[in-house]
Design a protein around this motif. Sequence first.
Motif, PDB file in Angstrom:
ATOM      1  N   ALA A 337      12.383   5.919  -6.256  1.00 50.40           N
ATOM      2  CA  ALA A 337      12.849   5.231  -7.457  1.00 50.40           C
ATOM      3  C   ALA A 337      11.747   5.056  -8.504  1.00 50.40           C
ATOM      4  O   ALA A 337      12.021   4.672  -9.645  1.00 50.40           O
ATOM      5  N   SER A 338      10.501   5.350  -8.120  1.00 50.41           N
ATOM      6  CA  SER A 338       9.369   5.115  -9.021  1.00 50.41           C
ATOM      7  C   SER A 338       9.042   6.353  -9.846  1.00 50.41           C
ATOM      8  O   SER A 338       9.101   7.484  -9.344  1.00 50.41           O
ATOM      9  N   ALA A 339       8.654   6.131 -11.096  1.00 53.14           N
ATOM     10  CA  ALA A 339       8.222   7.226 -11.963  1.00 53.14           C
ATOM     11  C   ALA A 339       6.796   7.651 -11.665  1.00 53.14           C
ATOM     12  O   ALA A 339       6.352   8.709 -12.125  1.00 53.14           O
ATOM     13  N   HIS A 340       6.079   6.827 -10.903  1.00 53.78           N
ATOM     14  CA  HIS A 340       4.690   7.115 -10.571  1.00 53.78           C
ATOM     15  C   HIS A 340       4.504   7.111  -9.055  1.00 53.78           C
ATOM     16  O   HIS A 340       5.253   6.447  -8.327  1.00 53.78           O
ATOM     17  N   PRO A 341       3.502   7.828  -8.543  1.00 50.60           N
ATOM     18  CA  PRO A 341       3.256   7.817  -7.094  1.00 50.60           C
ATOM     19  C   PRO A 341       2.968   6.412  -6.581  1.00 50.60           C
ATOM     20  O   PRO A 341       2.357   5.593  -7.284  1.00 50.60           O
ATOM     21  N   ALA A 342       3.439   6.138  -5.360  1.00 46.61           N
ATOM     22  CA  ALA A 342       3.137   4.852  -4.728  1.00 46.61           C
ATOM     23  C   ALA A 342       1.685   4.870  -4.273  1.00 46.61           C
ATOM     24  O   ALA A 342       1.160   5.893  -3.827  1.00 46.61           O
ATOM     25  N   ARG A 343       1.040   3.719  -4.390  1.00 48.12           N
ATOM     26  CA  ARG A 343      -0.340   3.591  -3.944  1.00 48.12           C
ATOM     27  C   ARG A 343      -0.366   3.052  -2.512  1.00 48.12           C
ATOM     28  O   ARG A 343       0.290   2.060  -2.202  1.00 48.12           O
ATOM     29  N   VAL A 344      -1.145   3.708  -1.662  1.00 50.29           N
ATOM     30  CA  VAL A 344      -1.305   3.285  -0.275  1.00 50.29           C
ATOM     31  C   VAL A 344      -2.618   2.510  -0.197  1.00 50.29           C
ATOM     32  O   VAL A 344      -3.696   3.062  -0.437  1.00 50.29           O
ATOM     33  N   VAL A 345      -2.507   1.216   0.139  1.00 55.88           N
ATOM     34  CA  VAL A 345      -3.624   0.297  -0.029  1.00 55.88           C
ATOM     35  C   VAL A 345      -3.901  -0.445   1.277  1.00 55.88           C
ATOM     36  O   VAL A 345      -2.981  -0.849   1.989  1.00 55.88           O
ATOM     37  N   ALA A 346      -5.178  -0.604   1.586  1.00 53.42           N
ATOM     38  CA  ALA A 346      -5.620  -1.463   2.684  1.00 53.42           C
ATOM     39  C   ALA A 346      -6.711  -2.370   2.142  1.00 53.42           C
ATOM     40  O   ALA A 346      -7.759  -1.887   1.705  1.00 53.42           O
ATOM     41  N   GLY A 347      -6.447  -3.681   2.138  1.00 53.00           N
ATOM     42  CA  GLY A 347      -7.410  -4.611   1.544  1.00 53.00           C
ATOM     43  C   GLY A 347      -7.566  -4.326   0.065  1.00 53.00           C
ATOM     44  O   GLY A 347      -6.585  -4.280  -0.679  1.00 53.00           O
ATOM     45  N   ASP A 348      -8.797  -4.082  -0.368  1.00 57.94           N
ATOM     46  CA  ASP A 348      -9.029  -3.770  -1.778  1.00 57.94           C
ATOM     47  C   ASP A 348      -9.325  -2.295  -1.992  1.00 57.94           C
ATOM     48  O   ASP A 348      -9.862  -1.898  -3.029  1.00 57.94           O
ATOM     49  N   GLN A 349      -8.967  -1.469  -1.003  1.00 62.11           N
ATOM     50  CA  GLN A 349      -9.227  -0.043  -1.098  1.00 62.11           C
ATOM     51  C   GLN A 349      -7.938   0.745  -1.278  1.00 62.11           C
ATOM     52  O   GLN A 349      -6.946   0.519  -0.578  1.00 62.11           O
ATOM     53  N   LEU A 350      -7.967   1.667  -2.237  1.00 63.37           N
ATOM     54  CA  LEU A 350      -6.877   2.618  -2.423  1.00 63.37           C
ATOM     55  C   LEU A 350      -7.148   3.806  -1.509  1.00 63.37           C
ATOM     56  O   LEU A 350      -8.104   4.555  -1.722  1.00 63.37           O
ATOM     57  N   LEU A 351      -6.305   3.964  -0.479  1.00 60.83           N
ATOM     58  CA  LEU A 351      -6.511   5.037   0.493  1.00 60.83           C
ATOM     59  C   LEU A 351      -5.950   6.368   0.013  1.00 60.83           C
ATOM     60  O   LEU A 351      -6.455   7.431   0.365  1.00 60.83           O
ATOM     61  N   GLY A 352      -4.892   6.315  -0.770  1.00 56.38           N
ATOM     62  CA  GLY A 352      -4.252   7.525  -1.243  1.00 56.38           C
ATOM     63  C   GLY A 352      -2.967   7.197  -1.967  1.00 56.38           C
ATOM     64  O   GLY A 352      -2.675   6.028  -2.251  1.00 56.38           O
ATOM     65  N   VAL A 353      -2.215   8.244  -2.285  1.00 51.80           N
ATOM     66  CA  VAL A 353      -0.941   8.058  -2.976  1.00 51.80           C
ATOM     67  C   VAL A 353       0.132   8.888  -2.286  1.00 51.80           C
ATOM     68  O   VAL A 353      -0.159   9.834  -1.551  1.00 51.80           O
ATOM     69  N   VAL A 354       1.382   8.506  -2.525  1.00 50.50           N
ATOM     70  CA  VAL A 354       2.541   9.220  -1.991  1.00 50.50           C
ATOM     71  C   VAL A 354       3.565   9.348  -3.101  1.00 50.50           C
ATOM     72  O   VAL A 354       3.927   8.338  -3.730  1.00 50.50           O
ATOM     73  N   ASP A 355       4.042  10.564  -3.355  1.00 52.99           N
ATOM     74  CA  ASP A 355       5.058  10.746  -4.388  1.00 52.99           C
ATOM     75  C   ASP A 355       6.364  11.239  -3.772  1.00 52.99           C
ATOM     76  O   ASP A 355       6.496  11.348  -2.551  1.00 52.99           O
ATOM     77  N   ARG A 356       7.330  11.538  -4.646  1.00 52.52           N
ATOM     78  CA  ARG A 356       8.654  11.937  -4.156  1.00 52.52           C
ATOM     79  C   ARG A 356       8.575  13.184  -3.278  1.00 52.52           C
ATOM     80  O   ARG A 356       9.253  13.270  -2.246  1.00 52.52           O
ATOM     81  N   GLU A 357       7.772  14.165  -3.681  1.00 50.36           N
ATOM     82  CA  GLU A 357       7.674  15.398  -2.908  1.00 50.36           C
ATOM     83  C   GLU A 357       7.119  15.138  -1.508  1.00 50.36           C
ATOM     84  O   GLU A 357       7.565  15.749  -0.533  1.00 50.36           O
ATOM     85  N   ASP A 358       6.164  14.237  -1.409  1.00 51.26           N
ATOM     86  CA  ASP A 358       5.589  13.915  -0.103  1.00 51.26           C
ATOM     87  C   ASP A 358       6.649  13.323   0.823  1.00 51.26           C
ATOM     88  O   ASP A 358       6.699  13.641   2.016  1.00 51.26           O
ATOM     89  N   ILE A 359       7.481  12.433   0.275  1.00 54.52           N
ATOM     90  CA  ILE A 359       8.541  11.811   1.073  1.00 54.52           C
ATOM     91  C   ILE A 359       9.615  12.837   1.442  1.00 54.52           C
ATOM     92  O   ILE A 359      10.034  12.939   2.603  1.00 54.52           O
ATOM     93  N   LEU A 360      10.054  13.607   0.455  1.00 58.77           N
ATOM     94  CA  LEU A 360      11.132  14.567   0.697  1.00 58.77           C
ATOM     95  C   LEU A 360      10.702  15.658   1.664  1.00 58.77           C
ATOM     96  O   LEU A 360      11.518  16.176   2.435  1.00 58.77           O
ATOM     97  N   ARG A 361       9.422  15.995   1.669  1.00 61.10           N
ATOM     98  CA  ARG A 361       8.931  17.010   2.581  1.00 61.10           C
ATOM     99  C   ARG A 361       9.169  16.605   4.040  1.00 61.10           C
ATOM    100  O   ARG A 361       9.550  17.419   4.875  1.00 61.10           O
ATOM    101  N   VAL A 362       8.977  15.321   4.339  1.00 57.09           N
ATOM    102  CA  VAL A 362       9.198  14.825   5.694  1.00 57.09           C
ATOM    103  C   VAL A 362      10.690  14.793   6.008  1.00 57.09           C
ATOM    104  O   VAL A 362      11.124  15.221   7.074  1.00 57.09           O
ATOM    105  N   ILE A 363      11.477  14.282   5.077  1.00 53.07           N
ATOM    106  CA  ILE A 363      12.911  14.130   5.312  1.00 53.07           C
ATOM    107  C   ILE A 363      13.604  15.483   5.455  1.00 53.07           C
ATOM    108  O   ILE A 363      14.429  15.692   6.359  1.00 53.07           O
ATOM    109  N   VAL A 364      13.261  16.433   4.592  1.00 53.62           N
ATOM    110  CA  VAL A 364      13.873  17.754   4.646  1.00 53.62           C
ATOM    111  C   VAL A 364      13.469  18.478   5.927  1.00 53.62           C
ATOM    112  O   VAL A 364      14.288  19.137   6.570  1.00 53.62           O
ATOM    113  N   ALA A 365      12.201  18.326   6.336  1.00 56.15           N
ATOM    114  CA  ALA A 365      11.725  19.012   7.541  1.00 56.15           C
ATOM    115  C   ALA A 365      12.481  18.566   8.773  1.00 56.15           C
ATOM    116  O   ALA A 365      12.771  19.391   9.665  1.00 56.15           O
TER     117      ALA A 365
END
Length: 369
Positions: A337-365
């Motif tokens: 639902a987001s226009a921007h990638p979700a931020r994956v965060v632990a504490g005050d560190q940004l570990l990475g991002v996840v976007d629609r393609e990343d999610i759909l890749r898992v679901i489609v597989a």
Amino acid sequence: MSTHALPVAAATVEDDVSARIARLDEARRTPLLHVDGLWKVFGAKSDRIIGTPDADLSRRELMAKTGCVVAVKDVSFDVAPGEVFVVMGLSGSGKSTLVRCLTRLIEPTAGQVTVAGQDITSATDAQLRDLRRKHVAMVFQHFGLLPHRRVIDNVAYGLEIRGDGKAARRERAQEMVDLVGLSGNENSYPDQLSGGMQQRVGLARALAVDPSVLLFDEPFSALDPLIRRDMQNEVIRLHHEVGKTMVFITHDLAEALKLGDRILIMRDGAMVQVGRPDEVVGAPADDYVRDFVSDVPRSHVLTLRWVMRDPRPEESLEGPVMGPDTVVKNAAHRVLASAHPARVVAGDQLLGVVDREDILRVIVAEESP
């Protein structure tokens, strides 16, 4: 994957799963249950097998050569206070023998087991009796209820054996009956209850003695699928409420993934892999485990730490914030639902991002044949 400083404007997220994993990782430094080099070999002169080339033979070869069977082969693991540790494998994998060795219901051939710092493998008979009465309780597949005793008396049985007074054990038993949802059935006899209700009595009886560790030996295998699901949910609820350390034996992978903080997979008495559910599904140790998990819906088990990536220079860091242990399925709606990638965060560190393609890749597989 590299980490990045989280922009000050972005709020950190309280992630219950991540916090629980962190607590368990810390607690494992002083495990409640410690198993080191545990063996169980059945047969004449079984103690002579360990440490010889014969120990490396297959079960069939060893049986043909020596008449011995290795049921548990050099198993080591720790269980943290408050952890749900699942041991799974097919029939004959050694999982039920293993759990019985933990309290010496079956005598180990070699190795060490300690519970709360007490060495079980060298304990005297009196120390073992004390352990089984006060510190470890077991829930069996076939309930083990006393048919001539009412529910309240079955629940209080361990307290009676321990020597608690009648009034105290009656009060404690009633508390446990209420806890497992059997209020109103105190005066029923086991044969008046359904299978699921009988297993609740077994749970209440185990909890009544307030043990340090609860051992479950395939407790729901004999139940109908719907009742089994309800009992799995009941274990999860009770764990959240009472926080007991649990070792749960099962041959059902779905049950293991649902209940376990970590899972130990056994084959022919030996350890194949131990790890969190997402680790077992995301990084199977060998083809045996890979086949085991091949039909598991990955989006239901994998967490964002398995699908996240480094942000690209052109990407905005204004998307929703989530913890690395958020399950992909639970994150999908917000990410899609987001226009921007979700931020994956632990504490005050940004570990990475996840976007629609990343999610759909898992679901489609997982929908692919």
